[in-house]
Design a protein around this motif. Sequence first.
Motif, PDB file in Angstrom:
ATOM      1  N   SER A   1       0.813  -1.215   0.000  1.00  0.00           N
ATOM      2  CA  SER A   1       0.000   0.000   0.000  1.00  0.00           C
ATOM      3  C   SER A   1       0.845   1.264   0.000  1.00  0.00           C
TER       4      SER A   1
ATOM      5  N   LEU B   1      -0.878  -0.545 -10.744  1.00  0.00           N
ATOM      6  CA  LEU B   1      -2.209  -0.016 -11.070  1.00  0.00           C
ATOM      7  C   LEU B   1      -2.154   0.803 -12.349  1.00  0.00           C
TER       8      LEU B   1
ATOM      9  N   GLU C   1      -0.875  -9.813 -11.333  1.00  0.00           N
ATOM     10  CA  GLU C   1      -1.777  -9.749 -10.183  1.00  0.00           C
ATOM     11  C   GLU C   1      -0.955  -9.575  -8.902  1.00  0.00           C
TER      12      GLU C   1
ATOM     13  N   LYS D   1      -3.633  -6.351  -9.318  1.00  0.00           N
ATOM     14  CA  LYS D   1      -3.583  -5.111 -10.081  1.00  0.00           C
ATOM     15  C   LYS D   1      -4.857  -4.317  -9.851  1.00  0.00           C
ATOM     16  N   TYR D   2      -4.750  -3.012 -10.049  1.00  0.00           N
ATOM     17  CA  TYR D   2      -5.853  -2.114  -9.715  1.00  0.00           C
ATOM     18  C   TYR D   2      -6.040  -1.105 -10.837  1.00  0.00           C
TER      19      TYR D   2
ATOM     20  N   ASP E   1     -11.387   0.121  -9.417  1.00  0.00           N
ATOM     21  CA  ASP E   1     -11.309   0.047  -7.959  1.00  0.00           C
ATOM     22  C   ASP E   1     -11.645   1.374  -7.297  1.00  0.00           C
TER      23      ASP E   1
ATOM     24  N   LEU F   1      -7.363   3.935  -2.193  1.00  0.00           N
ATOM     25  CA  LEU F   1      -6.833   2.678  -2.724  1.00  0.00           C
ATOM     26  C   LEU F   1      -5.875   2.036  -1.720  1.00  0.00           C
TER      27      LEU F   1
ATOM     28  N   LYS G   1      -7.891   0.128   0.703  1.00  0.00           N
ATOM     29  CA  LYS G   1      -8.421  -1.099   0.120  1.00  0.00           C
ATOM     30  C   LYS G   1      -7.347  -2.187   0.056  1.00  0.00           C
ATOM     31  N   VAL G   2      -6.120  -1.788  -0.290  1.00  0.00           N
ATOM     32  CA  VAL G   2      -5.025  -2.753  -0.358  1.00  0.00           C
ATOM     33  C   VAL G   2      -4.733  -3.327   1.021  1.00  0.00           C
TER      34      VAL G   2
ATOM     35  N   GLU H   1      -6.821  -6.433   1.998  1.00  0.00           N
ATOM     36  CA  GLU H   1      -6.887  -7.575   1.093  1.00  0.00           C
ATOM     37  C   GLU H   1      -6.228  -8.802   1.699  1.00  0.00           C
TER      38      GLU H   1
ATOM     39  N   LYS I   1     -11.022 -10.009  -8.014  1.00  0.00           N
ATOM     40  CA  LYS I   1     -10.222  -9.835  -9.205  1.00  0.00           C
ATOM     41  C   LYS I   1     -11.097 -10.173 -10.397  1.00  0.00           C
TER      42      LYS I   1
END
Length: 228
Positions: free
Chosen positions: A50, A94, A118, A120-121, A152, A172, A175-176, A179, A188
């Motif tokens: 992140s 991303l 992967e 990926k955003y 995203d 973002l 969000k990361v 995960e 995904k």
Amino acid sequence: MEVRKPSIKSIPYDEWKDNETLESMIKELNEGGVNCIVGNLDALINWGRSNSLWALTFATSCCGIEFMACGCARYDFARFGFEVTRNSPRQADLIMCAGTITHKMAPALKRLYDEMAEPKYVVAVGGCAISGGPFKSSYHVVRGIDEFLPVDVYIPGCPPRPEAILYGMMQLQRKVKVEKFFGGVNRKEKNPDAIKVTDVPKKFIEEMKATANKVTEAVKKEINNTIH
């Protein structure tokens, strides 16, 4: 062990918008249970990911100028670890899609997304990338990149100010941080098999053909009456 709520220094959790989406993701992860060792490893790796998000720049119009401003001394998004921008999809985390996307350009953008590793955003910057913007009624502009890419984070504006881009990137980050790195991520892109309809009754097919023929004849009759 439970997945904890993501925290960003200097901004209290309650002041963020769209906390409901993150909380639903956390609830989904906690339902299956989180191993203590794997959970701590997830937190450590996601903390590093992140704070080192490398963007593949895809700036096509004025929103790209605002993204460039984020890298200047006034805003300096190097403080958040976003300063590394790549020109190769194989080195990017991303896609920062800033600007108008035409139908001719969409396949190239989709190909770049497919070439990324992967996880990926995708970040949609500005009204054009979100919904087509002032060109949404045009025949050649895509009405939002979410028609062919899983987005995203949406950053609205025409163009959005650098502060808005920084806020979207920090969203973002949050969000990361929630995960699940080991054992798969939350969401995904999936390519499920298309639904195939088989064994359609012949009676149904004949009825549909008869209805279509009736409609065709009625349209032809109406055209002839109008001409004559």
